[in-house]
Every structure is written in structure tokens, then in C-alpha cells.
Design a protein around this motif. Structure first.
Motif, PDB file in Angstrom:
ATOM      1  N   HIS A 114       0.819  -1.234   0.127  1.00 44.64           N
ATOM      2  CA  HIS A 114      -0.047  -0.002  -0.130  1.00 44.64           C
ATOM      3  C   HIS A 114       0.759   1.540   0.045  1.00 44.64           C
ATOM      4  O   HIS A 114       0.250   2.308  -0.027  1.00 44.64           O
ATOM      5  CB  HIS A 114      -1.060  -0.022   1.244  1.00 44.64           C
ATOM      6  N   ASP A 162      -3.856  -2.230   8.138  1.00 41.64           N
ATOM      7  CA  ASP A 162      -2.463  -2.264   8.409  1.00 41.64           C
ATOM      8  C   ASP A 162      -1.958  -1.387   9.338  1.00 41.64           C
ATOM      9  O   ASP A 162      -2.737  -0.248   9.367  1.00 41.64           O
ATOM     10  CB  ASP A 162      -1.602  -2.090   7.061  1.00 41.64           C
ATOM     11  N   ALA A 163      -1.180  -1.656  10.132  1.00 38.62           N
ATOM     12  CA  ALA A 163      -0.762  -0.342  11.300  1.00 38.62           C
ATOM     13  C   ALA A 163      -0.137   0.766  10.775  1.00 38.62           C
ATOM     14  O   ALA A 163      -0.330   1.768  11.273  1.00 38.62           O
ATOM     15  CB  ALA A 163       0.421  -1.152  12.295  1.00 38.62           C
ATOM     16  N   HIS A 164       0.385   0.647   9.323  1.00 34.64           N
ATOM     17  CA  HIS A 164       0.624   1.856   9.051  1.00 34.64           C
ATOM     18  C   HIS A 164      -0.318   2.409   7.957  1.00 34.64           C
ATOM     19  O   HIS A 164      -1.103   1.930   7.468  1.00 34.64           O
ATOM     20  CB  HIS A 164       1.997   1.678   7.883  1.00 34.64           C
ATOM     21  N   ASP A 218       0.385  -6.193  11.163  1.00 36.32           N
ATOM     22  CA  ASP A 218       1.359  -5.432  12.201  1.00 36.32           C
ATOM     23  C   ASP A 218       1.064  -4.774  13.150  1.00 36.32           C
ATOM     24  O   ASP A 218       1.523  -3.732  13.812  1.00 36.32           O
ATOM     25  CB  ASP A 218       2.489  -4.648  11.107  1.00 36.32           C
ATOM     26  N   GLY A 227       1.676  -5.482   5.446  1.00 33.55           N
ATOM     27  CA  GLY A 227       2.743  -5.652   6.260  1.00 33.55           C
ATOM     28  C   GLY A 227       2.482  -6.818   7.294  1.00 33.55           C
ATOM     29  O   GLY A 227       1.511  -7.374   7.327  1.00 33.55           O
ATOM     30  N   TYR A 229       5.665  -8.194  10.423  1.00 28.29           N
ATOM     31  CA  TYR A 229       7.016  -8.444  10.576  1.00 28.29           C
ATOM     32  C   TYR A 229       7.532  -9.389  11.472  1.00 28.29           C
ATOM     33  O   TYR A 229       8.501  -9.665  11.734  1.00 28.29           O
ATOM     34  CB  TYR A 229       7.669  -7.082  10.676  1.00 28.29           C
ATOM     35  N   MET A 253      10.988   3.362   6.799  1.00 31.70           N
ATOM     36  CA  MET A 253       9.834   2.541   7.362  1.00 31.70           C
ATOM     37  C   MET A 253      10.489   2.028   8.539  1.00 31.70           C
ATOM     38  O   MET A 253       9.817   1.563   9.557  1.00 31.70           O
ATOM     39  CB  MET A 253       9.039   1.720   6.539  1.00 31.70           C
TER      40      MET A 253
HETATM   41 ZN   LIG Z   1       2.730  -1.770   7.854  1.00 30.64          ZN
END
Ligand SMILES: [Zn+2]
Ligand SMILES: [Zn+2]
Lengths: 397, 215
Positions: free
Chosen positions: A142, A179-181, A268, A310, A312, B189
Motif C-alpha cells: 500500500h 495495516d498498522a501503517h 503488523d 505488512g 514483520y 519505514m
Molecule cells: Zn504496515
């Protein structure tokens, strides 16, 4: 629930777009973006007998014309040259590649175009009524921008897919990103487009990349009011996350009336994720797909395309989270208790951390948060601000 | 940065003989809150804000609504001889003017004529741009002792990681004036390696704390 009866019989329930070639999207051995999570997830699903060969569809590679639906030709050209080793980092850095986040790797163009192609494969299955739902865990990149790479993302499969849906199927798309972002790349692609609605719920940009996704980013021009942002505080836990997600998703879907829903399922926001500061647990990944599934049936005759994103902590978090997503897509009862022993035995020896042996997280995964109530209250304010312009104002005093 | 580089040059104006009604229309149509008032040769003679107008017209709740009030001439309600700025003023300077004088906009005048306008909103947006917050990046805050050379020591870590720094702010530590806080926006990031290395250099990375708690 009589969701899948009658003429749905000829149609596949859901398809799983996957091939090991998707693992070719690989920056380095140590880079946090690691598609090994696709193998771990696929294997977990197989060991649960939740995925069979008939469910799997091989992803195609996106054509240049398709990539150009959402990307600048000059940028695609640079990626192709870098892909063949014809460029140095100093020539490509202004396009966001050859950086520490997004290093150059051999065949990066083909690998990236294959992830986009996977999402297009998913789109065709759903839009041509060959399946009700489709999942491409290799997608969800994204952060990719029109003319440059950002945040581990080279081409933006969701942006390309949405343009492709508009052009080929003339449908209204609702894109929701958990997503956390912040889902910045997709948001900016459709910021002025009233026929695409983007929703992103993410940790605030106070510390976290990319920094955007403020509640005041609502779209512009004709697209004003079709971008929604729910920036939540660091340390936000399941309850508050889900309260915002559920309220916003339902109200916005009711307001926007999409023909098809695309969900980005970055995993994430979990407490164990090393890159972010949200305090989610597996509960999130149990609940998020449930509502998406329900709303897709309610508003879009089932049309639901889900992509990855994401994630991780590829050992303890992602395989469980994404397996739950696929199982929900197939109306399977969500599993409780232990993970299959064979899966744990097979992967524990490769994992640098102790695997979590159960579907749900253990109790006391983390220390209680001292200012939970204030965080919850602040997030609630964000929700009200984000939805203010689609709610009837007379309800306010 | 100088004012010329950030001012809006497409300015909506009225003359003192226009009515309050004209002002309301122009402001609503263009979604603006400040109107410089100029004379026939383009010199600034006054300013009208949405607040001046609200104060001039009767409240909806009042019984005797006098419609004539909308025909009142602007010269009756405008602030005469407002504070003005020059295209060559420094942005930092005019920011202080906004703060000290508590004004919402500054007409920019050169050669006796109105050439531009800067509003509080423009100034705030410029500040956001200067902090790099509109470009994708992660924010890292570092507490360092207030002595020469620390900025170099910390930024060396960014150099070693080949990370592009979008902006740097330095401000005093409110808790302890022996320290300073450095705020970096970095185009990455994954700041984990950077954070680890800054910590190895012996500095505190404030990232992030439970709100209201310090570590
Ligand atoms: Zn993310
Ligand atoms: Zn279904």
C-alpha cells in the motif's frame, strides 16, 4: 446462514492466489519484509486441512499497460533497468529505490509485477463471478506511489487493481486498510476520485512511518469526503481498535454503497510486531475478516478481494493471522486451542523465537497499559471526527 | 525563507464603498475569512474579517432584525490602517508578528500596492512542510546533553545507515535544561537499526513512551 446457496453452486467459494514464485520479491536475507510468511501460512492452512490444491490459483504477471494504470512510465522504466542491474543506487534514489528500505535486487521488476498480477488474478475471479471471494496474500503493497517506491513497496497492487476494476468492470470500490501503517499510496491514488472510497485505520504518524493519515485528510475536489482516516494512538489495544474499525466500516459502507470491497490485511498491529507500537492480539485478526465478509455479502453480493500487507513477526503472528482470514473467507469455524503439532514441529527449528502454540494469544501477553482509558477516549474522538461529515448533524446538540 | 516565496498572490479585495452583504458573498464563495480593503489605486486602506462581520450583524435570536444592516458600507466596520508586511520580510519575523499582534492575516504591500496575503493557516502549513511531515518518514526523538558536537554524533548514525533526513528540530528539554531534544524525520519505514545505534552512542531515544510517562 444461507449465504452460499442456489446459483452459487457453480461458482467457487473462495480462491487462494499463490505460487512460490511470489517469494521472488525479496530484498535481502535480513530485510524485515520477508515473504517466507507466505510459505508458513500456506503450510499451516494445509496442515489444518483448510486449503487444498483446488483452492489455489496461480498468479499472473501484470502487463506494462496494467502497471501504467497507476504508475508513471518513467518510474516503471527505472525499475526495469534497475532490475537488470543497469542502474546504480545514486541514479535510482530519487525514485525511492536503491535505498535502505527498498534496495535494488535482481529481477525486481518481474517480482513486483507478479505481486500486482496476483491481485489482478484475484480481481478477475471475483468480478467475473468465478468465485465469491479471492485472497492474494502476496499483495497489499500500500505504500507504492505513482512515481516512486516507498516503505518496502515498489508497485502498488491495490492501486493498479482498483483502476483496473474501474476500467474493466465499471464498479465502485471500497478499500479498507487495517495495516498498522497509513495506506498512503492507495489514498493518494484516489484522493480526488468520488467513485473510490479509501479507509485506513493505523497508528498515528507521531512516530510511525509514513506520518500521514490525519483525520483531516478527507479527499479533495470531487473526491472530498471519500477518504477516511482513523489514526489511533500507540499502545491501542484490541477493544478500541475494533470499536473504531467496526463502527467506521459499517457506517461508511452504508453511506458509500460499494459494488466490491477490497481489504488490505497487514498483520503488523499486533503487540509482537517489531516495527509498530500498537497492542493488538490475535483477537483483531479473528474479528477483522468477519465484518469484511459480512459486509461484502450485505452490500456487494459477496464480492470481496483480500490482500496481505505488512507483518514483520513472520513466525508468531502472521501465519496465524492470515490463516484466520482464509478460514473466515470459507465460512469455516474459526479454530480454538492448539496449532497442528506437525506445523509447530516443522518450523520451530527454523524460528529464532519460541512459536506460540495456540490459535489465540496467551493471556498476559503484555503488561497492562496505564492510560488505557484515555487512549480509548481519544480514539473515540478520532472516530467521531472521521465520520462527522457522513453523520446526520442534528444528532449533535 | 522570505514572504515572497510563500504568499498567495491571487487576493480577493473589496473597496470601502462595498456593502457588508458584498463581503459576506465574496467570503462565502471563496471560503475565505479575511478581506483586504483597497482604494482605487490598489493601496490597502483596511481589513475586514469574518469576525468583524459577525459582530456587526444582529444575532438571529434578536427580535428586531434590521435588514438594512447588510447594506452598511464596509468602511464603517473595517479595521483602518492594518498591520502590513513586505515581500522581503523573513517568514520567522512575520510569524512573531502574528503571535504578538494576535492577527489572522497579513496583507503584503510593495510599492504602495497590495501584492499578496499571508494567513495564519498558510503559515501553519508552511511550518508543517518545513518539519517534513508531509513526506513519508519515521520520527525519532533523541535526548542529548546540551554541549557542542552532539548533533554531529547523532547525525553520523543517519549517515552510516544511508538514511535521508527530511528535517531536524532542536528544542530545549523542559524537564532538564542540561539537555536538548533533537527531533528527526527520517525517510525510512524501518528505523530500528538507527535507534539501536543511537542508543549505542549513549543517547536516549524517546520512542515512543506511554503518554505522560517518561523513561
Ligand atoms: Zn504496515
Ligand atoms: Zn462468503
Amino acid at each position: 446462514m444461507a449465504k452460499h446457496t442456489g446459483n452459487d453452486k457453480l461458482k467457487k467459494h473462495a480462491v487462494y492466489v499463490y505460487s512460490e514464485e511470489q517469494l521472488g520479491y525479496k530484498f535481502s536475507e535480513t530485510h524485515p519484509f520477508n515473504q517466507k510468511r507466505l510459505i508458513l501460512t500456506t503450510d499451516l492452512l494445509r496442515k489444518m486441512n483448510a486449503l487444498s490444491d483446488q483452492d489455489i490459483v496461480i498468479p499472473r504477471i501484470a502487463t506494462d499497460d496494467e502497471l501504467l494504470l497507476a504508475h508513471d512510465p518513467r518510474y516503471v522504466d527505472i525499475v526495469k533497468k534497475a532490475s537488470k542491474g543497469l542502474m546504480t543506487s545514486s541514479q535510482t534514489e530519487s525514485f525511492g529505490i536503491g535505498t535502505e528500505d527498498t534496495p535494488i535486487f535482481p529481477n525486481m521488476h518481474e517480482a513486483s509485477a507478479r505481486l500486482v498480477g496476483g491481485t489482478l488474478t484475484a480481481v478477475d475471479y471475483v468480478m467475473e463471478n468465478k468465485a465469491l471471494h479471492a485472497l492474494n496474500l502476496g499483495g497489499g503493497l500500500h505504500h507504492g506511489f505513482h512515481g516512486r517506491a516507498s516503505g518496502f513497496c515498489i508497485y502498488n497492487d491495490s492501486s493498479v487493481a482498483i483502476k483496473y476494476i474501474q476500467q474493466k468492470y465499471k464498479a465502485r470500490v471500497l478499500y479498507i486498510d487495517t495495516d498498522a501503517h497509513h495506506g498512503d499510496g492507495v489514498q493518494w491514488s484516489f484522493y480526488e476520485d468520488p467513485d473510490v472510497c479509501t479507509i485506513s485505520i493505523h497508528e498515528t504518524g507521531r512516530y510511525l512511518f509514513p506520518g500521514t493519515g490525519n483525520v483531516t485528510e478527507r479527499g479533495s475536489g470531487l473526491g472530498y469526503g471519500t477518504s477516511f482516516n482513523l489514526p489511533i494512538d500507540a499502545f491501542t489495544e484490541d477493544e478500541s481498535f475494533l470499536d473504531l474499525y467496526m463502527t467506521a466500516f459499517r457506517e461508511i459502507a452504508t453511506h458509500f454503497k460499494p459494488d466490491v470491497i477490497i481489504t488490505q490485511n497487514g498483520a503488523d498491529a499486533h503487540y509482537l510486531d517489531p516495527l509498530t507500537h500498537l497492542y493488538g492480539t490475535m483477537k483483531l485478526y479473528q474479528e477483522i475478516p468477519k465484518l469484511a465478509h459480512q459486509l461484502a455479502h450485505e452490500f456487494c453480493d459477496g464480492k470481496w478481494i483480500a490482500v496481505g500487507g505488512g507483518g514483520y513477526d513472520i513466525w508468531r503472528v502472521v501465519p496465524r493471522a492470515w490463516s484466520l482470514l482464509w478460514m473466515e473467507m470459507n465460512d469455516m469455524e474459526l479454530p480454538q486451542g492448539k496449532l497442528p503439532k506437525e506445523w509447530l514441529d516443522q518450523w520451530q527449528k527454523d524460528s529464532p523465537v519460541q512459536l506460540i502454540p495456540t490459535w489465540m494469544d496467551p493471556e498476559n501477553l503484555y503488561e497492562p497499559i496505564p492510560r488505557k482509558e484515555e487512549i480509548t477516549e481519544k480514539n473515540k474522538q478520532v472516530l467521531d471526527k472521521a465520520l462527522y461529515h457522513i453523520r446526520p448533524h442534528y444528532e449533535k446538540e | 525563507m522570505i514572504v515572497e516565496q510563500m504568499m498567495k498572490t491571487n487576493v480577493f479585495t473589496l473597496q470601502p464603498s462595498h456593502s457588508i452583504k458584498d463581503a459576506i458573498t465574496l467570503m462565502q464563495e471563496n471560503k475565505i475569512r479575511h478581506l483586504p480593503i483597497t482604494n482605487e489605486i490598489g493601496s490597502v486602506v483596511g481589513i475586514v474579517t469574518d469576525r468583524d462581520i459577525k459582530e456587526a450583524i444582529p444575532s438571529y435570536l434578536m427580535e428586531d432584525q434590521n435588514q438594512d444592516i447588510y447594506e452598511t458600507k464596509i468602511k464603517e466596520i473595517m479595521t483602518k490602517n492594518p498591520i502590513i508586511g513586505h515581500p522581503l520580510d523573513f517568514v520567522e519575523e512575520i510569524a512573531t508578528t502574528f503571535y504578538d499582534q494576535q492577527i489572522g492575516c497579513l496583507p503584503i504591500v510593495s510599492g504602495g500596492k497590495l501584492v499578496g496575503i499571508v494567513t495564519e493557516t498558510d503559515l501553519l502549513y508552511k511550518y508543517i512542510e518545513l518539519t517534513g511531515a508531509h513526506q513519508p518518514g519515521s520520527q525519532i526523538e533523541v535526548r542529548v546533553p546540551n554541549r557542542p558536537g552532539t548533533l554531529f554524533e547523532v547525525s553520523k548514525v543517519f549517515h552510516d545507515h544511508k538514511s535521508n533526513v527530511l528535517s531536524v528540530l532542536v528544542y530545549p528539554d523542559l524537564v532538564n535544561n542540561e539537555n536538548k531534544i533533537l527531533v528527526f524525520r527520517v525517510k525510512t519505514m524501518n528505523p530500528l537499526g538507527i535507534i539501536e545505534d543511537i542508543r549505542k552512542e549513549g543517547f536516549d531515544v524517546l520512542w515512543p513512551n506511554i503518554p505522560g510517562m517518561t523513561n
